[in-house]
Design a protein around this motif. Structure first.
Motif, PDB file in Angstrom:
ATOM      1  N   VAL A 140      16.269  41.382  34.704  1.00 20.83           N
ATOM      2  CA  VAL A 140      17.064  40.151  34.603  1.00 20.83           C
ATOM      3  C   VAL A 140      18.198  40.337  33.607  1.00 20.83           C
ATOM      4  O   VAL A 140      19.328  39.881  33.835  1.00 20.83           O
ATOM      5  N   ALA A 141      17.936  41.038  32.502  1.00 21.03           N
ATOM      6  CA  ALA A 141      18.976  41.298  31.505  1.00 21.03           C
ATOM      7  C   ALA A 141      20.124  42.107  32.104  1.00 21.03           C
ATOM      8  O   ALA A 141      21.298  41.864  31.793  1.00 21.03           O
ATOM      9  N   GLN A 142      19.806  43.077  32.978  1.00 16.80           N
ATOM     10  CA  GLN A 142      20.855  43.844  33.654  1.00 16.80           C
ATOM     11  C   GLN A 142      21.719  42.926  34.526  1.00 16.80           C
ATOM     12  O   GLN A 142      22.948  43.030  34.533  1.00 16.80           O
ATOM     13  N   SER A 143      21.070  42.034  35.268  1.00 15.09           N
ATOM     14  CA  SER A 143      21.811  41.113  36.140  1.00 15.09           C
ATOM     15  C   SER A 143      22.681  40.176  35.316  1.00 15.09           C
ATOM     16  O   SER A 143      23.810  39.860  35.714  1.00 15.09           O
ATOM     17  N   CYS A 144      22.168  39.724  34.173  1.00 18.68           N
ATOM     18  CA  CYS A 144      22.960  38.866  33.295  1.00 18.68           C
ATOM     19  C   CYS A 144      24.200  39.593  32.785  1.00 18.68           C
ATOM     20  O   CYS A 144      25.306  39.043  32.803  1.00 18.68           O
ATOM     21  N   ARG A 145      24.022  40.822  32.342  1.00 14.26           N
ATOM     22  CA  ARG A 145      25.176  41.596  31.846  1.00 14.26           C
ATOM     23  C   ARG A 145      26.185  41.837  32.957  1.00 14.26           C
ATOM     24  O   ARG A 145      27.403  41.729  32.756  1.00 14.26           O
ATOM     25  N   GLN A 146      25.687  42.153  34.162  1.00  9.69           N
ATOM     26  CA  GLN A 146      26.584  42.369  35.299  1.00  9.69           C
ATOM     27  C   GLN A 146      27.351  41.088  35.614  1.00  9.69           C
ATOM     28  O   GLN A 146      28.568  41.112  35.850  1.00  9.69           O
ATOM     29  N   GLY A 147      26.646  39.966  35.622  1.00 13.16           N
ATOM     30  CA  GLY A 147      27.302  38.695  35.898  1.00 13.16           C
ATOM     31  C   GLY A 147      28.372  38.358  34.887  1.00 13.16           C
ATOM     32  O   GLY A 147      29.473  37.910  35.249  1.00 13.16           O
ATOM     33  N   VAL A 148      28.082  38.573  33.622  1.00 13.27           N
ATOM     34  CA  VAL A 148      29.060  38.272  32.568  1.00 13.27           C
ATOM     35  C   VAL A 148      30.287  39.168  32.694  1.00 13.27           C
ATOM     36  O   VAL A 148      31.425  38.717  32.524  1.00 13.27           O
ATOM     37  N   ARG A 149      30.082  40.449  33.020  1.00 14.17           N
ATOM     38  CA  ARG A 149      31.211  41.359  33.207  1.00 14.17           C
ATOM     39  C   ARG A 149      32.135  40.878  34.329  1.00 14.17           C
ATOM     40  O   ARG A 149      33.359  40.885  34.194  1.00 14.17           O
ATOM     41  N   VAL A 150      31.536  40.455  35.441  1.00 13.31           N
ATOM     42  CA  VAL A 150      32.341  39.993  36.576  1.00 13.31           C
ATOM     43  C   VAL A 150      33.060  38.688  36.218  1.00 13.31           C
ATOM     44  O   VAL A 150      34.235  38.499  36.552  1.00 13.31           O
ATOM     45  N   ILE A 151      32.378  37.782  35.544  1.00 13.98           N
ATOM     46  CA  ILE A 151      32.994  36.521  35.127  1.00 13.98           C
ATOM     47  C   ILE A 151      34.189  36.779  34.209  1.00 13.98           C
ATOM     48  O   ILE A 151      35.260  36.177  34.377  1.00 13.98           O
ATOM     49  N   GLU A 152      34.021  37.677  33.267  1.00 13.82           N
ATOM     50  CA  GLU A 152      35.126  37.992  32.349  1.00 13.82           C
ATOM     51  C   GLU A 152      36.305  38.601  33.105  1.00 13.82           C
ATOM     52  O   GLU A 152      37.468  38.292  32.806  1.00 13.82           O
ATOM     53  N   TYR A 153      36.022  39.443  34.088  1.00 13.89           N
ATOM     54  CA  TYR A 153      37.094  40.040  34.885  1.00 13.89           C
ATOM     55  C   TYR A 153      37.848  38.962  35.658  1.00 13.89           C
ATOM     56  O   TYR A 153      39.088  38.943  35.675  1.00 13.89           O
ATOM     57  N   LEU A 154      37.120  38.060  36.314  1.00 14.91           N
ATOM     58  CA  LEU A 154      37.772  37.025  37.108  1.00 14.91           C
ATOM     59  C   LEU A 154      38.560  36.057  36.231  1.00 14.91           C
ATOM     60  O   LEU A 154      39.657  35.611  36.607  1.00 14.91           O
ATOM     61  N   ALA A 155      38.018  35.725  35.065  1.00 16.20           N
ATOM     62  CA  ALA A 155      38.727  34.811  34.161  1.00 16.20           C
ATOM     63  C   ALA A 155      40.068  35.393  33.738  1.00 16.20           C
ATOM     64  O   ALA A 155      41.062  34.669  33.603  1.00 16.20           O
ATOM     65  N   LYS A 156      40.104  36.708  33.576  1.00 12.27           N
ATOM     66  CA  LYS A 156      41.326  37.362  33.117  1.00 12.27           C
ATOM     67  C   LYS A 156      42.263  37.718  34.260  1.00 12.27           C
ATOM     68  O   LYS A 156      43.492  37.577  34.141  1.00 12.27           O
ATOM     69  N   ASN A 157      41.706  38.151  35.398  1.00 16.69           N
ATOM     70  CA  ASN A 157      42.529  38.719  36.471  1.00 16.69           C
ATOM     71  C   ASN A 157      42.560  37.900  37.763  1.00 16.69           C
ATOM     72  O   ASN A 157      43.338  38.215  38.663  1.00 16.69           O
ATOM     73  N   GLY A 158      41.727  36.885  37.873  1.00 16.04           N
ATOM     74  CA  GLY A 158      41.671  36.110  39.102  1.00 16.04           C
ATOM     75  C   GLY A 158      42.918  35.282  39.333  1.00 16.04           C
ATOM     76  O   GLY A 158      43.596  34.876  38.389  1.00 16.04           O
ATOM     77  N   GLN A 159      43.242  35.029  40.592  1.00 21.53           N
ATOM     78  CA  GLN A 159      44.347  34.141  40.941  1.00 21.53           C
ATOM     79  C   GLN A 159      43.818  32.710  40.948  1.00 21.53           C
ATOM     80  O   GLN A 159      43.055  32.316  41.828  1.00 21.53           O
ATOM     81  N   TRP A 160      44.240  31.930  39.964  1.00 22.64           N
ATOM     82  CA  TRP A 160      43.664  30.613  39.752  1.00 22.64           C
ATOM     83  C   TRP A 160      44.615  29.525  40.227  1.00 22.64           C
ATOM     84  O   TRP A 160      45.009  28.637  39.482  1.00 22.64           O
ATOM     85  N   ASP A 161      44.997  29.571  41.499  1.00 22.52           N
ATOM     86  CA  ASP A 161      45.785  28.486  42.051  1.00 22.52           C
ATOM     87  C   ASP A 161      44.884  27.261  42.230  1.00 22.52           C
ATOM     88  O   ASP A 161      43.664  27.350  42.137  1.00 22.52           O
TER      89      ASP A 161
END
Length: 315
Positions: A161-182
């Motif tokens: 579960v800790a691995q999945s949490c870390r993976q999820g946080v990494r993806v969230i941080e990427y989208l927050a920074k690089n996602g197209q937020w129209d």
């Protein structure tokens, strides 16, 4: 970032909400300010609903320091409390954004989840309270992400579960920074709960547009339906059985009971979902998760019209 976290599974619980506490702690360890507002009880399958004609109350809750505490216990009141709301995930988004955390810095991102189970394909997504909370946040003008943890057994090993949490946080941080937020953009993430998930690809996917092939998602029952937590637990057991539903008792069809009230319960057939994923093949969100990959799907919080329909309809 200041991240508002909500879900549809409610406060920490081994049976119905086993990921929320570990996920919030992982966000905090990554340096984020986290405010948490959750339904006070299980609210899965409710979509983006609000309940009218009912007083909505928000109460404070200090989670246990170890997974998984009971919301009924009295915890030592240390740190910032979470908020529990006797309503829906979408209501949690509204209250979290506008009312409950005014003493803190402005919210940068709303994250709904991690859901206990996948939210891949249209069948799951259209009913998902996890998606519903993210969609509600989006129509309120916030950046919003839904995240779901796709388990393949119900062991929930803390290390995995800790691995999945870390993976999820990494993806969230990427989208927050690089996602197209129209306007109205929502991202939905599905992270497998599998050992080694952090080494597997993260892929853009389309949401599979599937449908129930069974005649009904309700079963007739002669007995009382269990509480929401128990019913959701029984449904989620299908995910570790490959979508096979248990045999259901059939109610009496005797002449005496012909005109008696009849009782039904929500009993979706997950096998329909898994078979549709297999038929569709690579490229969709369900397929990616089945392969152990983390799927990311970009959505719009709207009912998009189909082009090509214009002008007057001549009857």
């Amino acid at each position: 970032m200041h991240i508002l976290v909500t879900n549809d599974d409610g406060p920490p619980s081994n049976e119905s909400s086993p990921y929320i506490l570990a996920f919030v702690r992982t966000l905090e360890e990554a340096g984020h300010e986290v405010s948490v507002i959750l339904p006070s009880e299980q609210r899965s399958w409710i979509g983006k609903a609000h309940i009218i004609g009912k007083d909505v109350s928000a109460t404070y809750y200090w989670p246990e320091t170890e997974e998984h505490g009971s919301p009924k216990s009295q915890q030592s009141k240390q740190g910032k409390p979470w908020v529990l709301v006797n309503s829906t995930p979408a209501t949690c988004s509204q209250l979290g954004l506008a009312h409950c955390f005014k003493d803190r810095s402005p919210i940068d991102l709303v994250v709904s989840g991690p859901n206990y189970g996948r939210n891949t394909t249209a069948i799951f997504a259209l009913s998902s309270g996890t998606l519903g909370a993210a969609l509600e946040a989006a129509v309120c003008g916030a950046k919003a992400i839904a995240i779901s943890f796709a388990f393949f057994d119900r062991l929930n090993d803390p290390k995995i579960v800790a691995q999945s949490c870390r993976q999820g946080v990494r993806v969230i941080e990427y989208l927050a920074k690089n996602g197209q937020w129209d306007a109205g953009r929502v991202f939905t993430i599905n992270v497998p709960v599998k050992d080694g998930v952090e080494k597997q690809p993260v892929v853009w996917t389309e949401m599979l547009q599937n449908s129930w092939s069974s005649s009904s998602c309700f079963d007739e029952t002669s007995g009382a339906v269990e509480d929401a937590d128990t019913e959701e637990t029984n449904l989620r057991k299908q995910e570790s059985r490959g979508g096979e539903a248990p045999e259901q008792d059939q109610s009496s069809s005797s002449e005496e009971s012909k005109w008696a009230a009849r009782h039904y319960k929500w009993a979706p057939k997950f096998k329909d979902v898994y078979e549709s994923v297999e038929r569709a093949g690579p490229g969709n969100d369900g397929w990616a998760v089945q392969q152990g990959q983390t799927s990311v799907t970009a959505l719009k919080a709207n009912f998009a019209h189909i082009p090509g329909f214009k002008g007057e309809i001549k009857l």
